[in-house]
Write an enzyme that holds these catalytic residues in place. Structure first.
Site, short mmCIF file in Angstrom:
data_model
loop_
_atom_site.label_atom_id
_atom_site.label_comp_id
_atom_site.label_asym_id
_atom_site.label_seq_id
_atom_site.Cartn_x
_atom_site.Cartn_y
_atom_site.Cartn_z
N ARG B 293 0.83 -1.22 0.00
CA ARG B 293 0.00 0.00 0.00
C ARG B 293 0.86 1.26 0.00
O ARG B 293 0.49 2.26 -0.61
CB ARG B 293 -0.95 -0.03 1.20
CG ARG B 293 -2.09 -0.97 0.94
CD ARG B 293 -3.02 -1.14 2.12
NE ARG B 293 -4.14 -1.98 1.69
CZ ARG B 293 -5.16 -2.34 2.46
NH1 ARG B 293 -5.21 -1.92 3.71
NH2 ARG B 293 -6.13 -3.10 1.98
N TYR B 440 -7.22 -0.41 -6.53
CA TYR B 440 -6.67 -1.70 -6.08
C TYR B 440 -5.92 -1.59 -4.74
O TYR B 440 -5.78 -0.52 -4.20
CB TYR B 440 -5.83 -2.35 -7.16
CG TYR B 440 -4.70 -1.55 -7.79
CD1 TYR B 440 -3.82 -0.79 -7.04
CD2 TYR B 440 -4.51 -1.60 -9.17
CE1 TYR B 440 -2.78 -0.11 -7.64
CE2 TYR B 440 -3.48 -0.91 -9.77
CZ TYR B 440 -2.61 -0.18 -9.00
OH TYR B 440 -1.58 0.50 -9.58
N GLU B 441 -5.51 -2.72 -4.23
CA GLU B 441 -4.92 -2.80 -2.89
C GLU B 441 -5.85 -2.22 -1.83
O GLU B 441 -5.40 -1.59 -0.87
CB GLU B 441 -3.59 -2.05 -2.83
CG GLU B 441 -2.48 -2.66 -3.63
CD GLU B 441 -2.10 -4.04 -3.12
OE1 GLU B 441 -1.72 -4.86 -3.95
OE2 GLU B 441 -2.21 -4.31 -1.91
N GLY B 442 -7.15 -2.43 -2.00
CA GLY B 442 -8.13 -1.82 -1.10
C GLY B 442 -8.52 -0.47 -1.65
O GLY B 442 -7.67 0.41 -1.75
N GLN B 447 -9.48 2.21 2.57
CA GLN B 447 -8.35 2.81 3.30
C GLN B 447 -8.87 3.76 4.37
O GLN B 447 -8.34 3.81 5.48
CB GLN B 447 -7.43 3.58 2.35
CG GLN B 447 -6.87 2.80 1.18
CD GLN B 447 -6.02 1.61 1.60
OE1 GLN B 447 -5.33 1.68 2.60
NE2 GLN B 447 -6.09 0.54 0.83
#
Lengths: 591, 591
Positions: B293, B440-442, B447
């Site tokens: 992240r 992406y990546e949450g 977040q």
């Protein structure tokens, strides 16, 4: 899965209830006979065309784009057919004068039609999108001979037209245009030069294309005061079948709007005719640009509407996580999830879209209605007031709506998560397509300067006073109603601050001219946010009478949402404008 | 014309002066020998690779994209060659442990390297971009046998790895994952299921690909507590040449990042090995995700840097209109125009980019430095403090930087006017590529919830207190200096409001859990804006000692610009959070 459903109930709410069309049109002889039933039929028919023919051609238009070959352009599959149906339906003629073959209906209805067209297929709509502006320009400035020969074919849709300003070295600065025109023996002119970024400069939708081109006569003064406007057809001659010296040298590869041909045109001694007076071409073209800028604003609205309705549907279909507050900590079975529409973050995104879309629709259609008032109202003062308001609303609608169209499409894209980034789900095309509208027809930075420097500082606040009066009326009307008093007070408070900062900017401009330029974009957003506040206040006032009906309850609640969760941005814009005297360093090239 | 110049002076300013690397590394035995000269050589070599090999492959990567055919993926021209050079240069191993073949350098330098890679070619960098996370995950959780067999090849770059979480029905909600794993006789497992959105799931850069896959064992509890992590190579067996039952069924057509293969993978009884304990897969993968992240945040920074440097150059080349204040009303000759960099609106856009880029670089590299402290500092309390800060900084850097990367790319695009919308000018690719990082990546919404609900409300403010202490120190240090006092006071004022609203949110969460979810995104932006304020204050304090040198004068002026023209957004975020009790209606499907 990417679908368009025309928001007909919303249109009728704005036209019939909010703008009170029956009463408005009763005052204007040209529209006195226009009844609600006729309007409903027209919108219904437009909705059918848009849903069944135009929307389905949108994705393929993006995927396949236009094809350029040897000076010709082939539009994507479905575009020619859609254009034929559009003409058969009489849509190009909707708001044109019956004398030229038009239907003589209000611009207000044309604006409703165009919101639908832009939602469904922005790229396709670029072709007919300039027609109304071209029609207005020719009708106001062309000679009777030109009008007789060209206008009926433009009104019927048989021929399309373009607007040719930009050259490689002359974008925002049209004063740098170098295309030349020389008088011929027969009253026509020979025009030579290169134009770029010409939407619909070449295509296969119509057999002839009528270019409206800015160029310089030999004795022209430098700068914008030396530009003349010419009508240059692709085909000339008595039968309109002799090729003119107009060449399409290529089309641009763009981020979006791939179904719309953005052409480089070369005029190589092409035959053309003067429109309006020599050296007064920019003024003539501005007739075209004012209405064009309203329509560009509607592109932003159309995209946001499309993003909204599809995001709402997806958010109810997509199941991920439990609704918050619904005991999120209890253990759950795999597969046990709620629609993401119940997530607070998603819900707020969707409500924000709704608040912008419905508020902008009110402002946009009011602006279109003012075009009708400015042209057709029997009372000269009403016409002149309408023109004053239009001069301010045009840059606001163009700049504010298109910026929101892009920002809201991006906000909506998040609702789809990873799917939003894929070509197959529609929203990423909306995001790409919507980006162009912030640039063309005068970048949004130019709109901001036009609003603040030219229109507001330029007449020392005379015209903007009318806008403040409209805002005051809306606030007062809310404050007279118990259920709307809070909104009225909130609107009043922000308008007082708007008015105060406007006066300061006017006062300072003589001493420090650069300041207004520096804060112009913040000012335009402030004005846009306040205007939406004005119309949400009006909507709330109207809805407050019928709160037991879900439609009106929803309108009232959305008005509150706008004031609570969206309008606070006005405070930021005011703070940034208040801080205008803080230095902005110049930025140099790296050593 | 779209060019990358590595901002080496800027990197060295942050690393050596702002973070005071000499002093920091002196405290950490692992890096005690690291001198400035070594760092300079490394960054210089990285800059050469990025400029000469990687940046030139970016545009073609977008234009040609990846080609999928019969289960295989061919990357765009230049990608294989660039990857080979990257490995030959030893770049994959930069921040890996020497025991596994790495160079043992700090993550701080790896972050600098990655900012450059992302600026120059985000799509290509997606392939190695996950490697450091995979390395960390395996090193921390895999068995010695797995480590011995796989880690050195991953560190050398000989094999790339992936992270396989998402399934069609399980995106943000990984608890819905259904991929199954069954124990085999030999200690390995058989994994079956379908994964989507797998970056680098298949490609031609390395002969083997190591997938790290979340799946469920037969006795797994439902939800996230039943997920186990498996290592599944594309090729298995003693010689690593037997095809495993892993199939790439296709790649996605995306808005951008077209050179990065986003794969649908099918595991059809594929052989794999458990990493970490059964049912504890998510915790093991989180090791990977935290560093991942941070790197996603650096993508936003890299795009903004690229947009900034190219926009500055273009704004000095493009001549349109006269500079404002320079008697704009006098008549001028055609061709007489000034660089648009002198227009107040353009200048402000460029300065806004600079203020974000340089502030984010300070925050991003500080975060990377904290990863080093958390791992290598001999003092346990320092390690634990660093971990506390990292848990908060990770979602802020990911969410705030990526949102800014997209918004700033869009702001920069306006500088090009119509050219910005064309494929040939680079900025529209940056805009499209940068959009993915918000998802992406949450997603950024995830977040925000991670930051406010899990990390801040979740420990009732214990960890965020450390962040406030950092902010207080910066403010105090400014207030001790005459030339920085104003900035110190301004920072102090906003941090007090940040702290107050944080405490209110913590206090309310027990009673009204949905509120924090609703304002989480505004809170994350508030935190990001304050953090940039903290680091601009530190930069100003440092620069104030050397104001007669242009580099430091410029830093100081940009700090002031940040406080005057950017930080006011914190007031909006505070206002929106303060208004959190105003209702948000739910939004229903149309009837």
């Amino acid at each position: 899965m990417w679908q368009y459903a025309p928001p007909l109930r919303e249109f009728r709410f704005v036209v019939e209830e909010l703008l009170d069309s029956d009463r408005q049109w009763a005052e204007i002889p040209a529209f006195a006979d226009l009844g609600r039933e006729t309007i409903a039929q027209i919108l219904d028919a437009a909705g059918h065309f848009v849903t069944e023919t135009l929307a389905p051609a949108n994705a393929a238009g993006d995927a396949e784009g236009c094809v350029y070959r040897d000076g010709t352009v082939t539009t994507p599959p479905g575009f020619v057919q859609a254009y034929r149906e559009y003409c058969d339906g009489g849509w190009p003629a909707l708001a044109c004068d019956a004398r030229h073959g038009g239907q003589g209906l209000p611009q207000l209805l044309n604006a409703v039609l165009y919101e639908m067209l832009y939602s469904a297929n922005h790229a396709w709509t670029m072709y007919p999108g300039i027609v109304h502006g071209g029609y207005e320009c020719l009708r106001a400035h062309a000679s009777p001979q030109l009008i007789e020969h060209y206008l009926p074919k433009i009104v019927s849709g048989e021929w399309l037209c373009t607007m040719c300003l930009t050259e490689p070295q002359a974008g925002s600065d049209v004063g740098l245009i170098t295309t030349r025109a020389e008088a011929g023996m027969d009253g026509s002119y020979r025009i030579s030069g290169s134009k770029i970024f010409i939407s619909g400069g070449e295509h296969d939708l119509t057999p002839n294309i009528i270019h409206l081109v800015l160029a310089r006569l030999p004795d022209a003064p430098a700068g914008t005061k030396g530009l003349s406007l010419f009508l240059i057809p692709k085909y000339v001659g008595p039968e309109d079948c002799e090729p003119n010296a107009v060449y399409c040298d290529g089309i641009e590869r763009k981020m979006g709007l791939k179904g719309s041909a953005t052409c480089s045109l070369r005029f190589d001694g092409a035959r053309g005719w003067l429109v309006g007076e020599p050296h007064r071409g920019l003024a003539a073209m501005f007739v075209m640009m004012n209405s064009a800028r309203l329509y560009v604003g509607l592109q932003g609205l159309g995209h946001a509407e499309m993003a909204l309705q599809n995001a709402v549907r997806y958010a109810h279909e997509r199941m991920q996580m439990r609704a918050i507050g619904n005991s999120p900590t209890r253990p759950r079975a795999a597969g046990a999830a709620d629609p993401i529409a119940l997530q607070p973050a998603i819900c707020k995104v969707l409500m924000t879209l709704r608040a912008f879309v419905e508020g902008e629709r009110a402002v946009g259609l009011w602006t279109a209605h003012l075009l009708d008032v400015a042209e057709f109202h029997p009372d000269e003062r009403r016409r002149s007031d309408a023109n004053d308001l239009l001069s301010l609303l045009t840059p606001i609608v163009k700049g504010f709506f298109t910026e929101n169209g892009f920002a809201l499409s991006s906000a909506a894209l998040q609702v789809w998560g990873g799917y939003g980034y894929l070509r197959d789900f529609g929203i990423e095309q909306t995001l790409r397509d919507s980006r162009a509208a912030m640039i063309y027809e005068g970048t949004n930075e130019i709109q901001a300067v036009d609003l603040l420097v030219r229109k507001i500082v330029g007449d020392r606040g005379r015209r903007v006073a009318s806008l403040f009066r409209v805002a005051d009326d809306a606030a007062q009307s809310c404050r007279d109603s118990a259920s709307c008093r809070e909104l009225g007070d909130a609107l009043n408070a922000v308008v007082i601050r708007w008015r105060t900062v406007t006066q300061s900017l006017i006062d300072e401009a003589a001493v420090e001219p650069a300041t207004a330029y520096r804060v112009a974009s913040d000012y335009l957003r402030l004005a846009g946010l306040c205007l939406l506040g004005v119309w949400w206040a009006r909507i709330a006032r109207l809805a407050a009478e019928r709160l037991n009906e879900p439609f009106y309850r929803c309108k009232f609640d959305t008005a509150r949402f706008y004031f609570d969760h969206v309008l606070p941005e006005a405070g930021l814009r005011l703070a940034l404008i208040d801080g205008r005297h803080a230095p902005v360093p110049s930025i140099d090239l790296p050593a």
